[in-house]
Design a protein around this motif. Structure first.
Motif, PDB file in Angstrom:
ATOM      1  N   GLY A 499       0.853  -1.186   0.000  1.00 36.35           N
ATOM      2  CA  GLY A 499       0.000   0.000   0.000  1.00 36.35           C
ATOM      3  C   GLY A 499       0.883   1.228   0.000  1.00 36.35           C
ATOM      4  N   THR A 500       0.294   2.373  -0.202  1.00 32.19           N
ATOM      5  CA  THR A 500       1.078   3.603  -0.210  1.00 32.19           C
ATOM      6  C   THR A 500       1.473   4.011   1.204  1.00 32.19           C
ATOM      7  OG1 THR A 500      -0.059   4.337  -2.206  1.00 32.19           O
ATOM      8  CG2 THR A 500       1.104   6.014  -0.937  1.00 32.19           C
ATOM      9  N   ARG A 565       6.772  -0.853  -3.487  1.00 34.14           N
ATOM     10  CA  ARG A 565       6.724  -0.723  -4.939  1.00 34.14           C
ATOM     11  C   ARG A 565       8.092  -0.919  -5.580  1.00 34.14           C
ATOM     12  NH1 ARG A 565       9.256   2.947  -7.474  1.00 34.14           N
ATOM     13  NH2 ARG A 565       9.902   3.572  -5.385  1.00 34.14           N
ATOM     14  N   VAL A 583      -3.654  -5.291   0.949  1.00 32.04           N
ATOM     15  CA  VAL A 583      -3.457  -4.043   0.204  1.00 32.04           C
ATOM     16  C   VAL A 583      -4.233  -2.956   0.930  1.00 32.04           C
ATOM     17  CG1 VAL A 583      -3.577  -2.886  -2.012  1.00 32.04           C
ATOM     18  CG2 VAL A 583      -3.315  -5.371  -1.923  1.00 32.04           C
ATOM     19  N   ASN A 585      -4.008   0.691   0.529  1.00 35.20           N
ATOM     20  CA  ASN A 585      -4.468   1.841  -0.240  1.00 35.20           C
ATOM     21  C   ASN A 585      -3.525   2.042  -1.413  1.00 35.20           C
ATOM     22  OD1 ASN A 585      -2.174   3.372   1.017  1.00 35.20           O
ATOM     23  ND2 ASN A 585      -3.484   3.178   2.820  1.00 35.20           N
ATOM     24  N   VAL A 586      -3.970   2.785  -2.382  1.00 31.29           N
ATOM     25  CA  VAL A 586      -3.110   3.180  -3.501  1.00 31.29           C
ATOM     26  C   VAL A 586      -3.296   4.670  -3.703  1.00 31.29           C
ATOM     27  CG1 VAL A 586      -2.543   2.873  -5.922  1.00 31.29           C
ATOM     28  CG2 VAL A 586      -3.335   0.918  -4.590  1.00 31.29           C
ATOM     29  N   VAL A 599      -1.453   6.691 -11.174  1.00 30.71           N
ATOM     30  CA  VAL A 599      -1.833   5.931  -9.993  1.00 30.71           C
ATOM     31  C   VAL A 599      -2.404   4.583 -10.395  1.00 30.71           C
ATOM     32  CG1 VAL A 599      -4.172   6.864  -9.808  1.00 30.71           C
ATOM     33  CG2 VAL A 599      -2.984   6.141  -7.745  1.00 30.71           C
ATOM     34  N   LEU A 602       0.506   2.350 -10.763  1.00 32.43           N
ATOM     35  CA  LEU A 602       0.989   2.014  -9.432  1.00 32.43           C
ATOM     36  C   LEU A 602       0.125   0.900  -8.815  1.00 32.43           C
ATOM     37  CD1 LEU A 602       3.001   2.697  -7.182  1.00 32.43           C
ATOM     38  CD2 LEU A 602       1.390   4.414  -6.360  1.00 32.43           C
ATOM     39  N   ALA A 603      -1.170   0.971  -9.050  1.00 34.15           N
ATOM     40  CA  ALA A 603      -2.069  -0.073  -8.549  1.00 34.15           C
ATOM     41  C   ALA A 603      -1.738  -1.426  -9.171  1.00 34.15           C
ATOM     42  CB  ALA A 603      -3.518   0.302  -8.829  1.00 34.15           C
ATOM     43  N   LYS A 606       1.256  -2.858  -7.262  1.00 41.42           N
ATOM     44  CA  LYS A 606       0.922  -3.365  -5.927  1.00 41.42           C
ATOM     45  C   LYS A 606       0.012  -4.593  -5.997  1.00 41.42           C
ATOM     46  CE  LYS A 606       1.716   1.034  -3.635  1.00 41.42           C
ATOM     47  NZ  LYS A 606       2.931   0.566  -2.946  1.00 41.42           N
ATOM     48  N   ASP A 625     -11.200   1.924  -1.061  1.00 38.86           N
ATOM     49  CA  ASP A 625     -10.317   2.452  -2.102  1.00 38.86           C
ATOM     50  C   ASP A 625     -10.713   1.824  -3.431  1.00 38.86           C
ATOM     51  OD1 ASP A 625      -8.124   2.841  -3.914  1.00 38.86           O
ATOM     52  OD2 ASP A 625      -6.860   3.337  -2.193  1.00 38.86           O
ATOM     53  N   VAL A 628      -8.032  -0.373  -5.071  1.00 34.65           N
ATOM     54  CA  VAL A 628      -7.817  -1.627  -4.337  1.00 34.65           C
ATOM     55  C   VAL A 628      -9.005  -2.557  -4.561  1.00 34.65           C
ATOM     56  CG1 VAL A 628      -7.455  -2.655  -2.072  1.00 34.65           C
ATOM     57  CG2 VAL A 628      -6.393  -0.460  -2.619  1.00 34.65           C
TER      58      VAL A 628
END
Length: 923
Positions: A499-500, A565, A583, A585-586, A599, A602-603, A606, A625, A628
């Protein structure tokens, strides 16, 4: 006009993924290649390219490619495909040449970079895979325009030899293949044959055919042939007469006492080296002595009676006979027209023969020893043996000297089997090779006059798995059965958290729950590698290498991995699969790095941990999210939701529907008494804990830790923890510095409330700012006319985008009265002060727009920034320190707590020129 094709294919970047990654579920090699002018020249525009390529790598004819049928890739070549795609298939074909059955690959263009491609293909051995990629690119360029320095045959031979050097031997490969067939994970621990089977507390090790269960004493005993013979003789087992000697004169005397013919061999040799057989007189013994002495590590030589008969190897595993092979010395059979030298060349031309142990048979060497054996039969290299005449080229039947093997597993007399099993038990070896010399293994050796001439530790499997004549024996099965009896576990549970924001705290919460259950937890995080609550390595350990370190630790029976990441993009996960993927959050962080610009991309990165969940596993996903939530489609196992949404919301309706179908979820149910964490499983609801009673939530004010608690509880529930253990774990986990260093640590320094946290990005600052607002409302001031001030020390990493840095400052300005901007020690490519200036600009813009903040300052060095903030803070104020080196900051705060201040409370280390530090005069 189209440019003339030139050999422009180049490799720009190389990555090795050692586990699941964004491109593949399994390990892979990733080449970023630039076609240059070749982007304008697909294969159908290059004359004779396809024909020459297929001549050099005929295995490409078998590649199906996207067509899903044999010859599909050849169709693509004829229709026209780009040369990055060709390089991918060449890399696969080269690995297939050396016996690596790899067929996974893909080639995709890099977005917004014409002519640049991502080439991804699987591998078995990392070094071989990398070499295949490099050679594939060179081959493609050579076919575009001939390179006079490129000799394909020599390059291919060098590649094959390199692969053979790094390949497992037949014995190790057989055991590894058997482990893979049983879903037992394995790790190669060095460049040779040391391999770990299983994970953590269940791990076993093998080196060729020695295992972690092999007794060191037994190996020493087996290496001492004199002691071995004495022990076997004392047990009543048939052995030849023998004595150990140090000189040739002693050897002659012992030979006379034992009676000719005799054998002279090294006391502690192996692979039949230095063994001289059928010595008929004193001169032969004297000639043989230095040969045996040279192969003896301790200088002792054995003289023993020569037992006539055939050479048999009985393989004993875990006390049971599993295979018997008759070993025939290296030889050739005359045809009446060919010389011995020609016969040897013809025999060595057998593709099954290679150098050493690289193939199932070994090439025959016509060295001095072989020519001496030849001369003893009245032949030379130029002799022409009669048709059908067997000419021996070695006295011993070892495979390593060019011998062959005949399977005799089901022909041995039961009494001989019993003798071999007792010999292995007498020496104490779990895997033993018992060498029999007897006229016929089908007859009892006690009656035919045979004997055990040697007991071998770490016996080779090659003669049994690949006999020259007869059926192969699957002897790796009993080895793996011994190490992992049926039903025995080989894997430890793995929980992966990504997650972020919130990864580290959630990982610590999960570890704390299972530690309370008595598990030996191995955890990786941005703080380091922790084994059973002991910090072993202090570093950013959120990558795949740290995960492998935990899986190698023999104390660990439960693993919790923080997965970042960067590690996924750099090397993949570093393991095959995780039982539970979490997971959180993103959020838009780390964008603009390694090709991740949005983003959504990025998802996708992850989501790799979700894709690594097996059918028997679970993905714990944040239903609040949207990015997610979409990951549920990538999960092969069960989905467990967690959510902070209120009942009646769209998200809760989705979760309720999921649970009505038998699913699981953790949610918050509000009431007059507070929020209750509720576990939903099917139609059942079970109360877990009040959020305001969990220490990590600061009476429910720290909403980020309410969310982290939900995620941790859901992960523990999915991993099989009982509810009362989860409840106890959450109730005893706090954000004090010892349990959660650098994550929302609260300390009081001379009446100032100080919060130390690792917040370093805009999404995290929003959550931290919400917490600051909630805590700020409850603060009381020692000054009647002044409200408590909120002072924030903030920073971000230098590899963020400029806009992200400004956004961090803008958000911080909404929640703090004073913002002090510092910089991390590692600048990550920026000039000193550049990052802080961008953050300051964001704060200034927010101030101009009417934000809460009234003052922004820049103090680049972290400890100086802490001193500056503490010097200007009054009792009752709130100071939030977003740290880089949390240990140094906590040490500095402790110093402030212990100092006896002069005047108005200035620090003795404060510079006198700063008016904020200047003591007030009594006058």
């Amino acid at each position: 006009m189209t440019e003339r094709p030139t050999p422009d294919l180049t490799i720009l970047e190389t990555r090795v993924y050692r586990g699941a990654n964004v491109w593949s579920y399994e390990k892979a090699i990733h080449l970023v290649v630039d076609l240059g002018v070749l982007e304008q020249h697909p294969t159908n525009t290059l004359p004779d390219f396809t024909d020459h390529l297929l001549q050099m790598l005929p295995g490409l004819r078998e590649h199906s490619c996207s067509r899903g049928r044999r010859g599909g890739f050849v169709e693509r070549l004829n229709e026209g495909t780009w040369l990055g795609h060709v390089a991918e298939h060449c890399a696969l074909a080269l690995q297939q040449v050396v016996g690596h059955d790899i067929r996974r690959g893909k080639t995709r263009m890099v977005k917004d970079r014409p002519g640049v491609y991502n080439v991804i293909y699987g591998y078995v051995d990392e070094q071989v895979g990398l070499a295949a990629g490099r050679l594939a690119v060179r081959l493609v360029n050579h076919l575009v325009e001939g390179d006079p320095d490129f000799d394909w045959d020599a390059e291919l031979e060098a590649f094959i030899k390199r692969a053979e050097r790094t390949a497992f031997g037949p014995s190790t490969q057989a055991i590894v293949d058997e482990a893979v067939s049983r879903d037992i994970p394995w790790l190669r621990l060095n460049q040779h044959s040391l391999v770990q089977l299983g994970q953590g507390v269940h791990a076993k090790r093998i080196r060729a055919t020695m295992t972690s269960e092999t007794s060191s004493i037994a190996v020493d005993v087996a290496s001492d042939k004199d002691l071995t013979t004495k022990l076997l003789g004392a047990a009543g087992l048939p052995v030849p007469k023998q004595e150990s000697v140090r000189t040739a004169d002693q050897a002659v005397r012992v030979a006379g006492r034992i009676g000719y013919p005799v054998v002279v061999k090294p006391l502690d040799g192996n692979h039949g080296r230095g063994v001289c057989l059928d010595l008929q007189d004193e001169d032969a013994v004297r000639e043989a002595f230095p040969i045996a002495e040279e192969q003896s590590r301790r200088g002792w030589v054995i003289v023993e009676s020569f037992v006539t008969g055939k050479d048999y190897r009985c393989l004993i595993i875990d006390g049971r006979m599993v295979a018997i092979a008759e070993r025939v010395p290296a030889h050739v059979v005359g045809d009446g027209s060919s010389t011995v030298e020609q016969l040897v060349e013809d025999t060595n031309a057998d593709p099954r023969r290679g150098v050493g142990h690289e193939k199932v048979l070994t090439r025959i060497k016509m060295d001095a020893a072989a020519q001496e054996v030849l001369a003893g039969q009245g032949h030379t290299l130029t002799s022409v043996p009669e048709e059908g005449e067997m000419v021996k080229l070695a006295l011993t039947g070892n495979m390593s000297t060019g011998g062959i093997s005949i399977d005799r597993t089901f022909e041995a007399h039961p009494e001989n089997v019993e003798i071999a099993e007792e010999a292995a038990q007498m020496i104490g070896l779990d895997i033993a090779g018992i060498d029999f010399i007897c006229p016929d293994i089908t007859e009892p050796v006690r009656e035919t006059g045979g004997a055990i001439c040697e007991v071998n530790a770490a016996p080779g499997f090659r003669m049994h798995t690949h006999p020259t004549i007869g059926e192969p024996q699957f002897i790796a099965k009993p080895v793996v059965d011994m190490l992992f009896p049926p039903g025995a576990p080989s894997r430890i549970p793995i929980v992966a958290v990504t997650g972020t924001n919130g990864k580290t705290t959630t990982s610590r919460m999960i570890s704390h729950v299972f530690k309370g259950m008595g598990r030996k937890v191995g955890m990786t995080s941005t703080d380091g590698v922790v084994i059973d609550e002991r910090l072993l390595i202090r570093a950013d350990a959120s990558g795949p290498r740290s995960a492998r370190m935990v899986l190698q630790n023999p104390r660990v029976d439960f693993a919790v991995f923080e997965v970042a990441r960067g590690g996924i993009l750099r090397e993949g996960l570093g393991y095959e699969r995780n039982d539970v993927a979490v997971v959180l959050n993103v959020q838009p962080d780390h964008l603009g790095l390694r090709g991740i610009d949005t983003v959504e991309q990025l998802a996708d990165v992850k989501a790799v941990v979700v894709e690594a969940v097996p059918r028997t596993g679970s993905a714990v996903l944040n239903a609040d999210d949207p990015l997610v939530r979409e990951m549920r489609r990538k999960c092969s196992g069960e989905v467990v939701w967690f959510s902070m949404s209120e009942p009646g919301s769209e998200v809760r309706d989705m979760i309720d529907a999921h649970c009505r179908r038998g699913g699981k979820a953790l949610v918050l149910n509000p009431s007059d008494r507070g929020e209750m964490i509720v576990v939903k499983h099917g139609r059942r609801e079970m109360q877990l804990a009040w959020t305001h009673l969990l220490p990590a939530t600061f009476n429910g004010r720290a909403r980020m830790n309410v969310q982290n608690s939900l995620a941790a509880a859901a992960a523990a529930f999915a991993a099989g923890a009982p509810l009362h253990d989860i409840r106890q774990g959450l109730r005893t986990f706090s954000t004090n510095y010892y349990l959660s260093p650098g994550r929302l640590n609260e300390v009081e320094v001379n009446g100032v409330n100080v919060i130390v946290d690792y917040c370093h990005n805009a999404p995290g600052m929003r959550m931290l700012g919400d917490f600051v607002d909630r805590v700020g409302e409850s603060l009381s001031s020692s000054h009647e006319l002044a409200r408590p001030s909120r002072i924030g020390i903030i920073a971000t990493a230098g590899d963020r985008r400029d806009a992200d840095m400004r956004e961090l400052g803008e958000i911080a300005a909404q929640h703090f009265d004073v913002v002090i901007v510092r910089e991390d020690e590692a600048l990550r490519g920026r000039e000193r002060g550049a990052t802080a200036e961008l953050v300051r600009e964001g704060v200034q813009e927010a101030i101009a727009a009417g934000a809460r903040c009234k003052q922004v300052e820049v103090v680049l060095e972290e400890i100086e920034a802490v001193r500056h903030a503490m010097a200007r803070a009054n009792k009752g104020d709130l100071c939030v320190v977003c740290v880089d080196k949390h240990a140094a900051v906590m040490s500095e705060l402790e110093n402030w707590s212990n100092q006896a201040y002069a005047g108005a409370g200035a620090s003795p280390d404060a510079p006198a020129a700063d008016p904020d530090y200047a003591p007030q005069s009594e006058g």
